[in-house]
Design an enzyme around this catalytic site. Structure first.
Site, PDB file in Angstrom:
ATOM      1  N   CYS A 108      11.135  17.041  -0.563  1.00  0.00           N
ATOM      2  CA  CYS A 108      11.558  17.503   1.029  1.00  0.00           C
ATOM      3  C   CYS A 108      11.419  19.017   0.842  1.00  0.00           C
ATOM      4  O   CYS A 108      12.292  19.828   0.061  1.00  0.00           O
ATOM      5  CB  CYS A 108      12.653  17.042   1.227  1.00  0.00           C
ATOM      6  SG  CYS A 108      13.004  17.689   3.154  1.00  0.00           S
ATOM      7  N   PRO A 131       8.546   7.202   3.599  1.00  0.00           N
ATOM      8  CA  PRO A 131       9.807   7.505   4.397  1.00  0.00           C
ATOM      9  C   PRO A 131       9.544   8.796   5.103  1.00  0.00           C
ATOM     10  O   PRO A 131       8.778   9.767   4.804  1.00  0.00           O
ATOM     11  CB  PRO A 131      10.863   8.076   3.022  1.00  0.00           C
ATOM     12  CG  PRO A 131      10.057   8.393   1.852  1.00  0.00           C
ATOM     13  CD  PRO A 131       8.831   7.493   2.131  1.00  0.00           C
ATOM     14  N   MET A 132       9.888   8.615   6.223  1.00  0.00           N
ATOM     15  CA  MET A 132       9.593  10.039   7.121  1.00  0.00           C
ATOM     16  C   MET A 132      11.195  10.006   8.031  1.00  0.00           C
ATOM     17  O   MET A 132      11.283   9.228   8.819  1.00  0.00           O
ATOM     18  CB  MET A 132       8.666   9.850   8.203  1.00  0.00           C
ATOM     19  CG  MET A 132       7.254  10.175   7.333  1.00  0.00           C
ATOM     20  SD  MET A 132       5.913  10.139   8.785  1.00  0.00           S
ATOM     21  CE  MET A 132       5.503   8.262   8.568  1.00  0.00           C
ATOM     22  N   ALA A 133      11.940  10.950   7.858  1.00  0.00           N
ATOM     23  CA  ALA A 133      12.917  11.327   8.596  1.00  0.00           C
ATOM     24  C   ALA A 133      12.603  11.559  10.068  1.00  0.00           C
ATOM     25  O   ALA A 133      11.653  12.194  10.619  1.00  0.00           O
ATOM     26  CB  ALA A 133      13.765  12.848   8.002  1.00  0.00           C
ATOM     27  N   ASN A 177       0.035   9.656  -2.824  1.00  0.00           N
ATOM     28  CA  ASN A 177       0.610  10.069  -1.280  1.00  0.00           C
ATOM     29  C   ASN A 177      -0.176  11.368  -1.090  1.00  0.00           C
ATOM     30  O   ASN A 177      -0.170  12.455  -1.712  1.00  0.00           O
ATOM     31  CB  ASN A 177       2.173  10.085  -1.304  1.00  0.00           C
ATOM     32  CG  ASN A 177       2.383  10.690   0.054  1.00  0.00           C
ATOM     33  OD1 ASN A 177       3.125  11.680   0.055  1.00  0.00           O
ATOM     34  ND2 ASN A 177       2.246  10.150   1.353  1.00  0.00           N
ATOM     35  N   GLY A 178      -0.622  11.382   0.301  1.00  0.00           N
ATOM     36  CA  GLY A 178      -1.168  12.427   0.768  1.00  0.00           C
ATOM     37  C   GLY A 178      -2.372  12.394   1.728  1.00  0.00           C
ATOM     38  O   GLY A 178      -3.384  11.946   0.819  1.00  0.00           O
ATOM     39  N   ASP A 179      -2.546  12.785   3.079  1.00  0.00           N
ATOM     40  CA  ASP A 179      -3.650  12.704   3.730  1.00  0.00           C
ATOM     41  C   ASP A 179      -4.343  11.453   3.849  1.00  0.00           C
ATOM     42  O   ASP A 179      -5.812  11.365   3.980  1.00  0.00           O
ATOM     43  CB  ASP A 179      -4.556  13.882   3.005  1.00  0.00           C
ATOM     44  CG  ASP A 179      -4.027  15.247   3.203  1.00  0.00           C
ATOM     45  OD1 ASP A 179      -3.357  15.369   3.854  1.00  0.00           O
ATOM     46  OD2 ASP A 179      -4.592  16.124   2.861  1.00  0.00           O
ATOM     47  N   LYS A 198      10.454  10.382  -5.839  1.00  0.00           N
ATOM     48  CA  LYS A 198       9.192  11.034  -4.985  1.00  0.00           C
ATOM     49  C   LYS A 198       9.234  12.515  -4.972  1.00  0.00           C
ATOM     50  O   LYS A 198      10.318  13.042  -4.702  1.00  0.00           O
ATOM     51  CB  LYS A 198       9.302  10.522  -3.362  1.00  0.00           C
ATOM     52  CG  LYS A 198       8.054  11.063  -2.629  1.00  0.00           C
ATOM     53  CD  LYS A 198       8.338  10.201  -1.224  1.00  0.00           C
ATOM     54  CE  LYS A 198       7.163  10.547  -0.244  1.00  0.00           C
ATOM     55  NZ  LYS A 198       7.387  11.787   0.309  1.00  0.00           N
TER      56      LYS A 198
HETATM   57  C1  LIG Z   1       7.873  13.768  10.248  1.00  0.00           C
HETATM   58  C2  LIG Z   1       8.208  13.635   8.543  1.00  0.00           C
HETATM   59  C3  LIG Z   1       9.109  13.296   8.069  1.00  0.00           C
HETATM   60  C4  LIG Z   1       9.459  13.293   6.546  1.00  0.00           C
HETATM   61  N1  LIG Z   1      10.531  12.903   6.002  1.00  0.00           N
HETATM   62  C5  LIG Z   1      10.439  12.558   4.712  1.00  0.00           C
HETATM   63  C6  LIG Z   1      11.618  11.812   4.041  1.00  0.00           C
HETATM   64  O1  LIG Z   1      12.588  11.578   4.724  1.00  0.00           O
HETATM   65  N2  LIG Z   1      11.608  11.657   2.772  1.00  0.00           N
HETATM   66  C7  LIG Z   1      10.430  11.977   2.150  1.00  0.00           C
HETATM   67  O2  LIG Z   1      10.482  11.906   0.739  1.00  0.00           O
HETATM   68  N3  LIG Z   1       9.369  12.514   2.445  1.00  0.00           N
HETATM   69  C8  LIG Z   1       9.326  12.740   4.050  1.00  0.00           C
HETATM   70  N4  LIG Z   1       8.311  13.238   4.413  1.00  0.00           N
HETATM   71  C9  LIG Z   1       7.025  13.266   3.686  1.00  0.00           C
HETATM   72  C10 LIG Z   1       6.197  12.270   3.846  1.00  0.00           C
HETATM   73  O3  LIG Z   1       6.817  11.132   3.031  1.00  0.00           O
HETATM   74  C11 LIG Z   1       4.825  12.537   2.910  1.00  0.00           C
HETATM   75  O4  LIG Z   1       5.168  12.657   1.545  1.00  0.00           O
HETATM   76  C12 LIG Z   1       3.986  13.535   3.526  1.00  0.00           C
HETATM   77  O5  LIG Z   1       3.880  13.570   4.785  1.00  0.00           O
HETATM   78  C13 LIG Z   1       2.440  13.368   2.950  1.00  0.00           C
HETATM   79  O6  LIG Z   1       2.009  12.222   3.129  1.00  0.00           O
HETATM   80  P1  LIG Z   1       0.787  12.152   4.450  1.00  0.00           P
HETATM   81  O7  LIG Z   1      -0.178  13.274   4.208  1.00  0.00           O
HETATM   82  O8  LIG Z   1       0.532  10.602   4.287  1.00  0.00           O
HETATM   83  O9  LIG Z   1       1.678  12.644   5.667  1.00  0.00           O
HETATM   84  C14 LIG Z   1       8.084  13.522   5.829  1.00  0.00           C
HETATM   85  C15 LIG Z   1       7.008  13.849   6.365  1.00  0.00           C
HETATM   86  C16 LIG Z   1       6.911  13.903   7.749  1.00  0.00           C
HETATM   87  C17 LIG Z   1       5.629  14.142   8.446  1.00  0.00           C
END
Ligand SMILES: Cc1cc2nc3c(=O)[nH]c(=O)nc-3n(C[C@H](O)[C@H](O)[C@H](O)COP(=O)(O)O)c2cc1C
Length: 316
Positions: free
Chosen positions: A96, A9-11, A196-198, A135
């Site tokens: 978050c 999920p990404m807002a 999750n992460g990177d 999460k």
């Molecule tokens: C722009 C943006 C919006 C995000 N919005 C949410 C969200 O709505 N809910 C959530 O659980 N995590 C949110 N995250 C976190 C990501 O889901 C994820 O946990 C975090 O970016 C680490 O993963 P990555 O290294 O693959 O980016 C958001 C991250 C980014 C960059």
């Protein structure tokens, strides 16, 4: 939840249009942007618009944030009344880091309040006919790393799975995600663990699985402008070989389709305003990317995007 390669999920990013493209490119499971349980309870139209589904999305994870059990359970009830057939699960956001969320005791602030987190999970489990997942992060800060205890708490409270981002709240998105904490969580619970992460390339996803033993991976920033990462991960998992990266032409076709879908769902002004940042991400690494990104800021219509893409196709 089918498969083991998920779009996180990404807002402000993972709207139905982007999820549509991610699913086409192989994402096995998708989540809504985080949705405020309070906003749903009070009938906010903006909140409700976050619940639009993509046409190719059979089922979705609805991610809710809350610190109030009544708001959480009433929003789950409302959602089940309206969309039960499309919802695979409810995920509660306990990761978050944004101050406007944590200052209300929501998101990662719940990692400092496991009793409340447990009450929220139990209340959600009690009213929901769909699984409840959670999460969260490694911990609030380096001095309070509690992902393992938190995961056990989630399991005992009835969560069906947990997703763990290997960073503390204090880190926000900086530094490196800690895979060891995901390994420890995996060894401590018997429900599925999503790592999750990177993950920014297929090999990172395979490493995450091999090193931590996690049951599935969740990709967030690595999918920005690069929904092709899902097919690349699945190809590597299946065949042990790397797929060629998507060619510029294919990237542009995906970007334009995403924009068309967004316009259909949200209307042109709103959709194109949001597509500007996606366009900039899709342009990354392409010839003339700096100029293209500058031009992306000025996009106002689908026609503008078509013209810009036409330029790209002439460059390549
Ligand atoms: C722009 C943006 C919006 C995000 N919005 C949410 C969200 O709505 N809910 C959530 O659980 N995590 C949110 N995250 C976190 C990501 O889901 C994820 O946990 C975090 O970016 C680490 O993963 P990555 O290294 O693959 O980016 C958001 C991250 C980014 C960059």
């Amino acid at each position: 939840m089918q498969g083991n390669v998920y779009l996180a999920p990404m807002a402000g990013v993972t709207d139905a249009a982007f999820r549509h493209i991610a699913i086409e490119q192989g994402a096995d499971f998708t989540y809504t942007e985080m949705v405020s349980a309070k906003g749903l309870k009070y009938g906010s139209a903006k909140t409700a618009s976050l619940l639009a589904f993509a046409d190719n999305e059979k089922e979705i994870g609805v991610q809710l944030f809350a610190s109030d059990a009544d708001a959480l359970t009433s929003s789950i009830n409302t959602l089940l009344d309206n969309y039960a057939g499309r919802i695979a699960l409810f995920d509660i956001n306990m990761g978050c880091p944004a101050p406007k969320i944590t200052s209300n005791g929501e998101g990662s602030a719940l990692m400092k309040n496991p009793e409340l987190a447990s009450r929220l999970i139990k209340a959600a489990v009690k009213v929901s006919s769909k699984p409840i997942t959670v999460k969260f992060r490694k911990g609030w800060d380096e001095a309070s790393i509690n992902a393992v205890d938190f995961a056990r708490m989630a399991e005992e409270s009835g969560a069906a799975a947990v997703a763990v981002h290997g960073r503390t709240r204090q880190q926000f998105y900086s530094g490196k995600a800690d895979l060891d904490i995901i390994t420890k969580v995996k060894q401590s619970v018997s429900i599925p663990v999503i790592g999750n992460g990177d993950i920014t390339c297929a090999q990172h996803a395979v490493n995450m699985m091999n090193l931590t033993g996690c049951d599935a991976v969740m990709v967030a920033r690595g999918a920005l402008g690069n929904p092709f990462i899902f097919r690349e991960i699945k190809h590597l998992l299946r065949n042990g070989t790397e797929l060629e990266p998507a060619a510029p032409q294919e990237k542009m076709t995906a970007l334009f389709k995403q924009a068309e879908l967004a316009v259909k769902a949200k209307g042109e002004p709103n959709a194109i305003r949001q597509i500007r940042k996606h366009a900039a991400w899709y342009f990354k690494g392409m010839q003339g990317a700096a100029k293209l990104r500058e031009a992306a800021v000025r996009l106002n219509t689908l026609y503008d995007l078509r013209a810009l893409i036409h330029n790209v196709e002439n460059i390549d």
